[in-house]
Design a protein around this motif. Structure first.
Motif, short mmCIF file in Angstrom:
data_model
loop_
_atom_site.label_atom_id
_atom_site.label_comp_id
_atom_site.label_asym_id
_atom_site.label_seq_id
_atom_site.Cartn_x
_atom_site.Cartn_y
_atom_site.Cartn_z
N GLU A 37 -4.69 -7.67 -16.05
CA GLU A 37 -4.21 -9.05 -16.21
C GLU A 37 -2.99 -9.35 -15.22
OE1 GLU A 37 -5.35 -11.52 -18.32
OE2 GLU A 37 -6.70 -10.11 -19.08
N ASN A 38 -2.14 -8.40 -14.88
CA ASN A 38 -1.11 -8.57 -14.02
C ASN A 38 -1.51 -9.00 -12.59
OD1 ASN A 38 0.85 -7.99 -16.00
ND2 ASN A 38 1.18 -6.00 -15.22
N LEU A 39 -2.71 -8.47 -12.09
CA LEU A 39 -3.53 -8.82 -10.98
C LEU A 39 -3.79 -10.29 -11.00
CD1 LEU A 39 -5.68 -5.57 -10.29
CD2 LEU A 39 -3.70 -6.39 -9.14
N ILE A 40 -4.48 -10.64 -12.05
CA ILE A 40 -4.87 -12.02 -12.20
C ILE A 40 -3.56 -13.21 -12.35
CG2 ILE A 40 -5.96 -13.71 -13.57
CD1 ILE A 40 -8.01 -11.58 -14.28
N GLY A 41 -2.70 -12.52 -12.98
CA GLY A 41 -1.48 -13.37 -13.14
C GLY A 41 -0.65 -13.62 -11.95
N THR A 42 -1.17 -13.25 -10.69
CA THR A 42 -0.32 -13.03 -9.39
C THR A 42 -1.01 -14.56 -8.97
OG1 THR A 42 -2.15 -12.14 -8.11
CG2 THR A 42 -0.39 -10.72 -8.93
N GLY A 43 -2.20 -15.08 -9.30
CA GLY A 43 -2.85 -16.29 -8.67
C GLY A 43 -3.67 -15.94 -7.57
N LYS A 44 -3.53 -14.70 -6.79
CA LYS A 44 -4.31 -14.43 -5.90
C LYS A 44 -5.50 -13.75 -6.10
CE LYS A 44 -0.83 -16.05 -3.44
NZ LYS A 44 -0.90 -17.13 -2.73
N ILE A 45 -5.75 -13.40 -7.44
CA ILE A 45 -6.83 -12.50 -7.75
C ILE A 45 -7.42 -13.24 -9.01
CG2 ILE A 45 -7.71 -10.22 -8.66
CD1 ILE A 45 -6.65 -10.06 -6.12
N ASP A 46 -8.79 -13.51 -9.11
CA ASP A 46 -9.26 -14.14 -10.24
C ASP A 46 -10.17 -13.09 -11.05
OD1 ASP A 46 -11.41 -13.78 -8.57
OD2 ASP A 46 -12.15 -15.88 -8.65
N LYS A 47 -10.56 -12.16 -10.47
CA LYS A 47 -11.15 -11.04 -11.41
C LYS A 47 -10.68 -9.77 -11.13
CE LYS A 47 -15.11 -13.06 -10.15
NZ LYS A 47 -16.52 -13.31 -10.18
N ALA A 48 -10.77 -8.70 -12.13
CA ALA A 48 -10.37 -7.39 -11.67
C ALA A 48 -10.81 -6.54 -12.83
CB ALA A 48 -8.78 -7.32 -11.66
N ALA A 49 -11.12 -5.40 -12.27
CA ALA A 49 -11.34 -4.04 -13.08
C ALA A 49 -10.88 -2.69 -12.84
CB ALA A 49 -13.03 -3.95 -12.94
N LEU A 50 -10.76 -1.88 -13.70
CA LEU A 50 -10.31 -0.62 -13.45
C LEU A 50 -11.27 0.48 -13.87
CD1 LEU A 50 -7.64 0.58 -12.28
CD2 LEU A 50 -6.73 0.78 -14.69
N TYR A 51 -11.89 1.23 -13.31
CA TYR A 51 -12.84 2.45 -13.49
C TYR A 51 -12.21 3.70 -13.32
CZ TYR A 51 -16.54 -1.28 -13.86
OH TYR A 51 -17.39 -2.26 -14.11
N SER A 52 -12.89 4.59 -13.85
CA SER A 52 -12.58 6.02 -13.62
C SER A 52 -13.01 6.16 -12.18
CB SER A 52 -13.34 6.90 -14.66
OG SER A 52 -14.64 6.86 -14.24
N ARG A 53 -12.30 7.30 -11.54
CA ARG A 53 -12.38 7.70 -10.06
C ARG A 53 -13.99 7.85 -9.86
NH1 ARG A 53 -8.98 10.16 -5.74
NH2 ARG A 53 -10.62 11.22 -4.56
N ALA A 54 -14.59 8.35 -10.83
CA ALA A 54 -15.90 8.90 -10.80
C ALA A 54 -16.92 7.67 -10.72
CB ALA A 54 -16.54 9.68 -11.62
N GLY A 55 -16.36 6.33 -11.28
CA GLY A 55 -17.07 5.35 -11.63
C GLY A 55 -17.89 5.27 -12.80
N ASP A 56 -17.66 6.21 -13.70
CA ASP A 56 -18.50 6.45 -14.74
C ASP A 56 -17.84 5.74 -16.25
OD1 ASP A 56 -16.67 8.23 -15.18
OD2 ASP A 56 -18.06 9.89 -15.42
N SER A 57 -16.78 5.36 -15.78
CA SER A 57 -16.22 4.72 -17.27
C SER A 57 -15.13 3.56 -16.98
CB SER A 57 -15.35 5.55 -17.80
OG SER A 57 -14.48 5.18 -18.96
#
Length: 126
Positions: A8-28
Motif C-alpha cells: 500500500e505504501n508503494l501505491i501511495g507514492t503515486g508512482k506505482i499502481d500495483k504491487a505484490a510481495l512474494y516469498s523469495r522462492a516465489g511459492d507464497s
C-alpha cells in the motif's frame, strides 16, 4: 506492520499502481495491492530469473498475462518494459517485491522507490 502496508505504501507514492510481495522462492504470496497477483508460472519465472536469466532473455518477463521486454537482470533486480509501462522486481533476503508503474511515470522514479523499500527490508532482516 502487516505485509500489505508495504505494498500500500508503494501505491501511495503515486508512482506505482500495483504491487505484490512474494516469498523469495516465489511459492507464497505475502501481500498484494491494486489487484496484483501473478499466475504461478509468472512468479516462478521471476524467482528463477534472478539466478538464471536465460528464460527471461529468450521469452520475456510476464505479469498478469502481459509480456514485458527484459531491460535489466541481475541477482537483485529485474526490470521489464511494455510500451510506456514497466515492471520492477527486487529480491531481498526473504522476499521478492514486484511493482508495476503506469504510463506517465518516469522509470527511474519508480525504480528508486522500489529499490529503497528493498534496502529497508534487507536492513531489517527480510
Amino acid at each position: 506492520m502487516s505485509w500489505n502496508a508495504y505494498t500500500e505504501n508503494l501505491i501511495g507514492t503515486g508512482k506505482i499502481d500495483k504491487a505484490a510481495l512474494y516469498s523469495r522462492a516465489g511459492d507464497s504470496l505475502w501481500a498484494e495491492s491494486g489487484s496484483f497477483q501473478l499466475q504461478p508460472k509468472e512468479i516462478t519465472e521471476i524467482a528463477t530469473g534472478f539466478d538464471d536469466a536465460s528464460g527471461l532473455q529468450s521469452h520475456g518477463l510476464h505479469a498478469q498475462g502481459q509480456k514485458y521486454f527484459l531491460l535489466r537482470n541481475d541477482e537483485r533486480s529485474i526490470y521489464g518494459k511494455h510500451e510506456a509501462e514497466g515492471l520492477i522486481c527486487v529480491r531481498t533476503k526473504q522476499a521478492i517485491l514486484i511493482a508495476h508503474y503506469p504510463a506517465g511515470v518516469q522509470p527511474g522514479e519508480a525504480t528508486t522507490i522500489v529499490e529503497k523499500l528493498a534496502d529497508y527490508l534487507i536492513g531489517v532482516g527480510y
